[in-house]
Design an enzyme around this catalytic site. Structure first.
Site, PDB file in Angstrom:
ATOM      1  N   CYS A  69     -19.357   7.067   5.449  1.00 18.69           N
ATOM      2  CA  CYS A  69     -19.514   6.540   6.810  1.00 18.69           C
ATOM      3  C   CYS A  69     -20.178   7.573   7.718  1.00 18.69           C
ATOM      4  O   CYS A  69     -19.596   8.624   8.003  1.00 18.69           O
ATOM      5  CB  CYS A  69     -18.131   6.148   7.333  1.00 18.69           C
ATOM      6  SG  CYS A  69     -18.053   5.782   9.089  1.00 18.69           S
ATOM      7  N   CYS A  72     -18.248   8.396  10.896  1.00 27.60           N
ATOM      8  CA  CYS A  72     -17.053   9.182  10.546  1.00 27.60           C
ATOM      9  C   CYS A  72     -17.426  10.655  10.377  1.00 27.60           C
ATOM     10  O   CYS A  72     -16.727  11.542  10.888  1.00 27.60           O
ATOM     11  CB  CYS A  72     -16.437   8.682   9.241  1.00 27.60           C
ATOM     12  SG  CYS A  72     -15.836   6.993   9.289  1.00 27.60           S
TER      13      CYS A  72
END
Length: 144
Positions: A69, A72
């Site tokens: 991600c 993230c």
């Protein structure tokens, strides 16, 4: 009277009794000598999450993330920075949602990154999407 808190060491899992007034003094574990609340996010998963945060006396901020991600990965340094600023006042936890599907399902994680704020094991707030360190600190301090 200052009742002692019970803190589980993130390094060796030992339970430590500590007066609440000493939380800001960077206490060390009585067994292994490592810092109990050094501000670094602790990585937890399905097997050890409940034992570590279930009755933690400080607010717990959980970052549900995954290595693939982009947002993230972009938020990771801000989460670490917020952890240093909140040392002794909050516990920051990272949970890889891909490696820990039971926790992701239990908390109903639908998008990542998602921050979940816990008080004594109970969810008090959540935020989805990457945010800067200052916002993470405000989120951790907010009353649920």
């Amino acid at each position: 009277m200052d009742h002692p808190l019970h803190l589980r060491c993130p390094h060796c899992e030992a339970m430590n009794r500590l007066p609440a007034a000493r939380l800001g003094e960077a206490p060390n574990c009585g067994r292994c000598g490592q810092p109990l609340l050094d501000g670094r996010p602790v990585e937890l998963g399905d097997a050890d999450f409940d034992a570590a945060v279930g009755a933690h006396p400080l607010p717990v901020l959980v970052d549900f993330w995954a290595p693939w991600c982009g947002p993230c990965r972009a938020m990771a340094p801000a989460f670490e920075q917020a952890g240093r600023a909140l040392a002794g006042r909050a516990l920051l936890v990272k949970v890889n949602s891909d490696d820990n599907p039971q926790l992701a399902a239990r908390f109903g994680i639908r998008s990542i990154p998602t921050l979940v704020r816990l008080e004594r094991g109970e969810e008090t707030d959540r935020h989805s999407g990457a945010i800067p360190a200052q916002s993470i600190q405000q989120f951790a301090r907010a009353a649920g």
